[in-house]
Design a protein around this motif. Sequence first.
Motif, short mmCIF file in Angstrom:
data_model
loop_
_atom_site.label_atom_id
_atom_site.label_comp_id
_atom_site.label_asym_id
_atom_site.label_seq_id
_atom_site.Cartn_x
_atom_site.Cartn_y
_atom_site.Cartn_z
N TYR A 89 -54.22 -0.57 -1.40
CA TYR A 89 -54.30 0.74 -2.04
C TYR A 89 -53.17 1.58 -1.45
O TYR A 89 -53.34 2.16 -0.38
CB TYR A 89 -55.64 1.42 -1.78
CG TYR A 89 -56.82 0.59 -2.23
CD1 TYR A 89 -57.23 0.61 -3.55
CD2 TYR A 89 -57.49 -0.23 -1.34
CE1 TYR A 89 -58.30 -0.17 -3.97
CE2 TYR A 89 -58.56 -1.01 -1.75
CZ TYR A 89 -58.95 -0.97 -3.07
OH TYR A 89 -60.00 -1.74 -3.48
N GLY A 90 -52.01 1.58 -2.08
CA GLY A 90 -50.86 2.27 -1.51
C GLY A 90 -50.48 1.60 -0.20
O GLY A 90 -50.27 0.39 -0.15
N ASP A 91 -50.45 2.37 0.89
CA ASP A 91 -50.12 1.81 2.21
C ASP A 91 -51.34 1.23 2.91
O ASP A 91 -51.22 0.66 3.99
CB ASP A 91 -49.52 2.90 3.11
CG ASP A 91 -48.12 3.28 2.67
OD1 ASP A 91 -47.45 2.44 2.03
OD2 ASP A 91 -47.70 4.42 2.96
N THR A 92 -52.52 1.40 2.33
CA THR A 92 -53.77 0.95 2.96
C THR A 92 -54.10 -0.47 2.54
O THR A 92 -54.05 -0.81 1.36
CB THR A 92 -54.93 1.89 2.57
OG1 THR A 92 -54.60 3.22 2.97
CG2 THR A 92 -56.22 1.46 3.23
N LEU A 93 -54.44 -1.28 3.52
CA LEU A 93 -54.89 -2.65 3.28
C LEU A 93 -56.34 -2.75 3.71
O LEU A 93 -56.67 -2.44 4.86
CB LEU A 93 -54.03 -3.65 4.07
CG LEU A 93 -54.44 -5.11 4.00
CD1 LEU A 93 -54.27 -5.64 2.58
CD2 LEU A 93 -53.61 -5.93 4.99
N VAL A 94 -57.22 -3.14 2.80
CA VAL A 94 -58.63 -3.31 3.11
C VAL A 94 -58.93 -4.80 3.13
O VAL A 94 -58.65 -5.51 2.16
CB VAL A 94 -59.54 -2.59 2.08
CG1 VAL A 94 -61.00 -2.86 2.37
CG2 VAL A 94 -59.26 -1.09 2.08
N THR A 95 -59.48 -5.27 4.25
CA THR A 95 -59.84 -6.68 4.40
C THR A 95 -61.34 -6.78 4.60
O THR A 95 -61.92 -6.08 5.44
CB THR A 95 -59.12 -7.30 5.63
OG1 THR A 95 -57.71 -7.11 5.48
CG2 THR A 95 -59.43 -8.79 5.75
N TYR A 96 -61.98 -7.63 3.81
CA TYR A 96 -63.42 -7.88 3.92
C TYR A 96 -63.59 -9.15 4.74
O TYR A 96 -62.98 -10.18 4.45
CB TYR A 96 -64.04 -8.05 2.54
CG TYR A 96 -63.86 -6.82 1.69
CD1 TYR A 96 -64.76 -5.75 1.77
CD2 TYR A 96 -62.78 -6.69 0.83
CE1 TYR A 96 -64.59 -4.60 1.02
CE2 TYR A 96 -62.60 -5.55 0.06
CZ TYR A 96 -63.50 -4.51 0.17
OH TYR A 96 -63.32 -3.37 -0.58
N LEU A 97 -64.41 -9.05 5.78
CA LEU A 97 -64.62 -10.19 6.67
C LEU A 97 -66.10 -10.58 6.67
O LEU A 97 -66.97 -9.73 6.49
CB LEU A 97 -64.22 -9.81 8.11
CG LEU A 97 -62.78 -9.39 8.32
CD1 LEU A 97 -62.61 -8.71 9.67
CD2 LEU A 97 -61.85 -10.58 8.19
N GLN A 98 -66.34 -11.86 6.87
CA GLN A 98 -67.71 -12.36 7.02
C GLN A 98 -67.70 -13.43 8.09
O GLN A 98 -66.65 -13.86 8.53
CB GLN A 98 -68.22 -12.92 5.69
CG GLN A 98 -67.42 -14.10 5.17
CD GLN A 98 -67.90 -14.58 3.82
OE1 GLN A 98 -68.56 -13.87 3.09
NE2 GLN A 98 -67.52 -15.80 3.46
N LYS A 99 -68.90 -13.83 8.49
CA LYS A 99 -68.97 -14.91 9.48
C LYS A 99 -68.39 -16.18 8.87
O LYS A 99 -68.57 -16.45 7.69
CB LYS A 99 -70.42 -15.16 9.89
CG LYS A 99 -70.90 -14.10 10.85
CD LYS A 99 -71.96 -14.62 11.78
CE LYS A 99 -72.21 -13.57 12.84
NZ LYS A 99 -73.09 -14.03 13.87
N ALA A 100 -67.67 -16.93 9.68
CA ALA A 100 -67.07 -18.18 9.21
C ALA A 100 -68.17 -19.17 8.84
O ALA A 100 -69.18 -19.29 9.54
CB ALA A 100 -66.16 -18.77 10.29
N ARG A 101 -67.97 -19.82 7.74
CA ARG A 101 -68.91 -20.82 7.26
C ARG A 101 -68.43 -22.20 7.69
O ARG A 101 -67.25 -22.51 7.58
CB ARG A 101 -69.03 -20.80 5.73
CG ARG A 101 -69.30 -19.43 5.14
CD ARG A 101 -70.77 -19.07 5.33
NE ARG A 101 -71.09 -17.89 4.55
CZ ARG A 101 -71.44 -16.73 5.07
NH1 ARG A 101 -71.53 -16.59 6.36
NH2 ARG A 101 -71.73 -15.69 4.31
N ASP A 102 -69.37 -23.05 8.14
CA ASP A 102 -69.01 -24.42 8.48
C ASP A 102 -68.72 -25.19 7.22
O ASP A 102 -69.42 -25.07 6.22
CB ASP A 102 -70.15 -25.10 9.26
CG ASP A 102 -70.34 -24.51 10.63
OD1 ASP A 102 -69.36 -23.98 11.20
OD2 ASP A 102 -71.47 -24.56 11.15
N CYS A 103 -67.68 -26.02 7.26
CA CYS A 103 -67.31 -26.80 6.07
C CYS A 103 -68.15 -28.06 5.95
O CYS A 103 -68.21 -28.66 4.90
CB CYS A 103 -65.83 -27.18 6.14
SG CYS A 103 -64.75 -25.76 6.03
#
Length: 188
Positions: free
Chosen positions: A173-187
């Motif tokens: 969003y313009g200069d803003t970067l939004v990152t959504y994080l979650q717990k890593a899932r085992d493959c």
Amino acid sequence: MTRIVAGEKGGLHLTVPKSGTRPTSERVREAMFSHLLCSGFPQGAAVLDLFAGSGALGLEALSRGGASAVFVDAARSAAKVLRANIDTLHYRDCSRVVVKDAAKYVSELKPTDCFDLIFLDPPYALAPYVLSEILAGLTAHFSPEGVMVLETSKKFPTPEIPSGLQADGTKNYGDTLVTYLQKARDCG
């Protein structure tokens, strides 16, 4: 003027500290919450708002169905404004304000402290390694189906995502970067 975008307190105005904070714009908050609501949040969520400033992110989550929120900011002036915003919205019973450095707060969490929805809106110039350490410290206090929302600037280096977490999408969003994080899932 900053306001709550939607939910039970939608349209109500928030006071913003005179200096030292960078409130998340209404446009970015609306986009964040559209994404979160598609994931089933924040209904009933235990919310952590690190680098809270005015508290706009955590208060928006409460307005949209969050159950409780902890707001953390190192600046006493921001905490004073935040407490006034909590009182204005009548969220005193489900909110707690902590005046402390975010890294110190995370390092002092009890093993039983757990959050479903975590917002991190640090100063853009915060060293990436400090933010990576905070993210790593939060992994033990993050519910298995939880979501972390990290707001950074495209102009500054992004932090390394620690093991135990994985990115679940990013949006500019313009200069803003939004990152959504979650717990890593085992493959496996």
